[in-house]
Design a protein around this motif. Sequence first.
Motif, PDB file in Angstrom:
ATOM      1  N   THR A 224     -11.322   8.310   4.440  1.00  0.00           N
ATOM      2  CA  THR A 224     -10.399   8.824   5.449  1.00  0.00           C
ATOM      3  C   THR A 224     -11.121   9.087   6.771  1.00  0.00           C
ATOM      4  O   THR A 224     -12.347   9.136   6.827  1.00  0.00           O
ATOM      5  CB  THR A 224      -9.751  10.142   4.991  1.00  0.00           C
ATOM      6  N   GLY A 225     -10.336   9.312   7.807  1.00  0.00           N
ATOM      7  CA  GLY A 225     -10.907   9.647   9.098  1.00  0.00           C
ATOM      8  C   GLY A 225     -11.328  11.102   9.219  1.00  0.00           C
ATOM      9  O   GLY A 225     -11.978  11.479  10.203  1.00  0.00           O
ATOM     10  N   PHE A 226     -10.966  11.916   8.234  1.00  0.00           N
ATOM     11  CA  PHE A 226     -11.318  13.339   8.285  1.00  0.00           C
ATOM     12  C   PHE A 226     -12.370  13.705   7.235  1.00  0.00           C
ATOM     13  O   PHE A 226     -12.553  14.881   6.908  1.00  0.00           O
ATOM     14  CB  PHE A 226     -10.068  14.213   8.110  1.00  0.00           C
ATOM     15  N   ALA A 227     -13.081  12.702   6.724  1.00  0.00           N
ATOM     16  CA  ALA A 227     -14.017  12.932   5.625  1.00  0.00           C
ATOM     17  C   ALA A 227     -15.108  13.942   5.971  1.00  0.00           C
ATOM     18  O   ALA A 227     -15.417  14.847   5.177  1.00  0.00           O
ATOM     19  CB  ALA A 227     -14.644  11.607   5.194  1.00  0.00           C
ATOM     20  N   TRP A 228     -15.707  13.810   7.146  1.00  0.00           N
ATOM     21  CA  TRP A 228     -16.798  14.719   7.513  1.00  0.00           C
ATOM     22  C   TRP A 228     -16.310  16.163   7.626  1.00  0.00           C
ATOM     23  O   TRP A 228     -16.957  17.090   7.118  1.00  0.00           O
ATOM     24  CB  TRP A 228     -17.453  14.270   8.815  1.00  0.00           C
ATOM     25  N   ALA A 229     -15.188  16.352   8.280  1.00  0.00           N
ATOM     26  CA  ALA A 229     -14.654  17.705   8.433  1.00  0.00           C
ATOM     27  C   ALA A 229     -14.279  18.288   7.069  1.00  0.00           C
ATOM     28  O   ALA A 229     -14.503  19.479   6.799  1.00  0.00           O
ATOM     29  CB  ALA A 229     -13.436  17.688   9.352  1.00  0.00           C
ATOM     30  N   GLN A 230     -13.722  17.458   6.200  1.00  0.00           N
ATOM     31  CA  GLN A 230     -13.315  17.942   4.886  1.00  0.00           C
ATOM     32  C   GLN A 230     -14.526  18.294   4.028  1.00  0.00           C
ATOM     33  O   GLN A 230     -14.513  19.285   3.296  1.00  0.00           O
ATOM     34  CB  GLN A 230     -12.470  16.885   4.179  1.00  0.00           C
ATOM     35  N   ALA A 231     -15.569  17.493   4.126  1.00  0.00           N
ATOM     36  CA  ALA A 231     -16.792  17.787   3.374  1.00  0.00           C
ATOM     37  C   ALA A 231     -17.352  19.147   3.779  1.00  0.00           C
ATOM     38  O   ALA A 231     -17.724  19.961   2.921  1.00  0.00           O
ATOM     39  CB  ALA A 231     -17.829  16.690   3.619  1.00  0.00           C
ATOM     40  N   GLU A 232     -17.393  19.391   5.076  1.00  0.00           N
ATOM     41  CA  GLU A 232     -17.926  20.671   5.559  1.00  0.00           C
ATOM     42  C   GLU A 232     -17.078  21.830   5.074  1.00  0.00           C
ATOM     43  O   GLU A 232     -17.596  22.864   4.629  1.00  0.00           O
ATOM     44  CB  GLU A 232     -17.985  20.652   7.084  1.00  0.00           C
ATOM     45  N   ALA A 233     -15.759  21.684   5.118  1.00  0.00           N
ATOM     46  CA  ALA A 233     -14.873  22.763   4.677  1.00  0.00           C
ATOM     47  C   ALA A 233     -15.047  23.043   3.197  1.00  0.00           C
ATOM     48  O   ALA A 233     -15.121  24.211   2.767  1.00  0.00           O
ATOM     49  CB  ALA A 233     -13.418  22.388   4.977  1.00  0.00           C
TER      50      ALA A 233
ATOM     51  N   ALA B  52      -6.320   5.658   1.359  1.00  0.00           N
ATOM     52  CA  ALA B  52      -7.044   6.659   2.142  1.00  0.00           C
ATOM     53  C   ALA B  52      -6.465   6.811   3.544  1.00  0.00           C
ATOM     54  O   ALA B  52      -6.525   7.897   4.133  1.00  0.00           O
ATOM     55  CB  ALA B  52      -8.525   6.294   2.221  1.00  0.00           C
ATOM     56  N   GLN B  53      -5.894   5.740   4.086  1.00  0.00           N
ATOM     57  CA  GLN B  53      -5.346   5.807   5.438  1.00  0.00           C
ATOM     58  C   GLN B  53      -4.018   6.560   5.482  1.00  0.00           C
ATOM     59  O   GLN B  53      -3.581   7.001   6.543  1.00  0.00           O
ATOM     60  CB  GLN B  53      -5.166   4.396   5.993  1.00  0.00           C
ATOM     61  N   GLN B  54      -3.363   6.699   4.351  1.00  0.00           N
ATOM     62  CA  GLN B  54      -2.119   7.460   4.293  1.00  0.00           C
ATOM     63  C   GLN B  54      -2.340   8.893   3.815  1.00  0.00           C
ATOM     64  O   GLN B  54      -1.464   9.746   3.991  1.00  0.00           O
ATOM     65  CB  GLN B  54      -1.118   6.768   3.352  1.00  0.00           C
ATOM     66  N   LEU B  55      -3.478   9.151   3.216  1.00  0.00           N
ATOM     67  CA  LEU B  55      -3.779  10.500   2.740  1.00  0.00           C
ATOM     68  C   LEU B  55      -3.955  11.435   3.936  1.00  0.00           C
ATOM     69  O   LEU B  55      -4.675  11.121   4.881  1.00  0.00           O
ATOM     70  CB  LEU B  55      -5.057  10.480   1.900  1.00  0.00           C
ATOM     71  N   THR B  56      -3.328  12.589   3.894  1.00  0.00           N
ATOM     72  CA  THR B  56      -3.451  13.568   4.972  1.00  0.00           C
ATOM     73  C   THR B  56      -4.392  14.698   4.544  1.00  0.00           C
ATOM     74  O   THR B  56      -4.615  14.903   3.345  1.00  0.00           O
ATOM     75  CB  THR B  56      -2.088  14.181   5.313  1.00  0.00           C
ATOM     76  N   PRO B  57      -4.954  15.440   5.490  1.00  0.00           N
ATOM     77  CA  PRO B  57      -5.787  16.586   5.115  1.00  0.00           C
ATOM     78  C   PRO B  57      -5.040  17.584   4.227  1.00  0.00           C
ATOM     79  O   PRO B  57      -5.618  18.138   3.294  1.00  0.00           O
ATOM     80  CB  PRO B  57      -6.160  17.205   6.466  1.00  0.00           C
TER      81      PRO B  57
ATOM     82  N   LYS C 174       0.815  -1.211   0.000  1.00  0.00           N
ATOM     83  CA  LYS C 174       0.000   0.000   0.000  1.00  0.00           C
ATOM     84  C   LYS C 174       0.854   1.269   0.000  1.00  0.00           C
ATOM     85  O   LYS C 174       0.482   2.274  -0.611  1.00  0.00           O
ATOM     86  CB  LYS C 174      -0.940   0.009   1.204  1.00  0.00           C
ATOM     87  N   ALA C 175       1.980   1.215   0.690  1.00  0.00           N
ATOM     88  CA  ALA C 175       2.854   2.388   0.738  1.00  0.00           C
ATOM     89  C   ALA C 175       3.407   2.696  -0.650  1.00  0.00           C
ATOM     90  O   ALA C 175       3.479   3.860  -1.063  1.00  0.00           O
ATOM     91  CB  ALA C 175       3.987   2.162   1.731  1.00  0.00           C
ATOM     92  N   HIS C 176       3.778   1.648  -1.371  1.00  0.00           N
ATOM     93  CA  HIS C 176       4.284   1.846  -2.738  1.00  0.00           C
ATOM     94  C   HIS C 176       3.181   2.383  -3.642  1.00  0.00           C
ATOM     95  O   HIS C 176       3.413   3.320  -4.422  1.00  0.00           O
ATOM     96  CB  HIS C 176       4.820   0.529  -3.295  1.00  0.00           C
ATOM     97  N   ALA C 177       1.990   1.813  -3.533  1.00  0.00           N
ATOM     98  CA  ALA C 177       0.873   2.266  -4.365  1.00  0.00           C
ATOM     99  C   ALA C 177       0.558   3.734  -4.097  1.00  0.00           C
ATOM    100  O   ALA C 177       0.282   4.503  -5.026  1.00  0.00           O
ATOM    101  CB  ALA C 177      -0.357   1.400  -4.117  1.00  0.00           C
ATOM    102  N   HIS C 178       0.620   4.118  -2.818  1.00  0.00           N
ATOM    103  CA  HIS C 178       0.319   5.513  -2.489  1.00  0.00           C
ATOM    104  C   HIS C 178       1.400   6.442  -3.048  1.00  0.00           C
ATOM    105  O   HIS C 178       1.089   7.534  -3.547  1.00  0.00           O
ATOM    106  CB  HIS C 178       0.207   5.692  -0.973  1.00  0.00           C
ATOM    107  N   HIS C 179       2.632   6.010  -2.997  1.00  0.00           N
ATOM    108  CA  HIS C 179       3.725   6.820  -3.565  1.00  0.00           C
ATOM    109  C   HIS C 179       3.550   6.987  -5.068  1.00  0.00           C
ATOM    110  O   HIS C 179       3.728   8.087  -5.607  1.00  0.00           O
ATOM    111  CB  HIS C 179       5.068   6.166  -3.260  1.00  0.00           C
TER     112      HIS C 179
END
Length: 232
Positions: free
Chosen positions: A112-121, A81-86, A53-58
């Motif tokens: 991601t774990g920040f999906a709700w906050a990102q949607a609102e922003a 999605a788990q490696q993607l940062t805000p 997954k790390a290689h795929a994300h890179h």
Amino acid sequence: MTFEEIFAQLRALGSEQTRAIYLRHGFGTNTFGVSYAHLGQLKKQLVGRGKDKAHAHHVAQQLWQSGNFDARTLATMVADAQQLTPAEAEAWAADVRNHSLADALAGLVAGTGFAWAQAEAWMQAPDEYRQRLGYALLSRLAQQDATAPDAVFEPYIVRIEQQLQQAPNRAKEGMNGALLALGGRSEALRRRVEEAADRIGPVSIDHGDTACQTPAIRPYLAKMWARKTVKA
């Protein structure tokens, strides 16, 4: 596989016919015209059981940085999605200039774990495509977050009713799509959405030189719920 190998495959898999379609849809001139079927095949080469997954994300980061539409679409399919940062999500959002890529990026951020906050922003952002991202992300959350109660979604129906007709074109389309997603979540939300749609009135969206049409809320939801009944 390396970025260079994947990008070479993208170039080889492009077709002028598909590229012409993408141009009509406003996806920009930096595209090879790779079909989504071929993108799905490339995805399998990078992600799945036993893949790094790390290689795929890179590789996804490199694909996005290329600026190519096909490469960026594939990036949203193979990024982790788990490696993607805000910060990274926001940086990618700044590059989005068409509705297809907005929807694809929203699909990634939904995991991601920040999906709700990102949607609102994004929904509150002033520009067209961040708004589109926000409402596309809201649609994904309505479809995927089984733990959220209806009460969480109700204020968004009110917001969309108040803002849709004045929104930029592709943001307006995203809002209309969000109403459809919310209306498909529960019978109670369906009633709220249909009542709001009646007050909103006809929705006109410019789809450019394409055969795309704007779905009307009540008929679309009627078909959606009829299919749900058959499946049940």
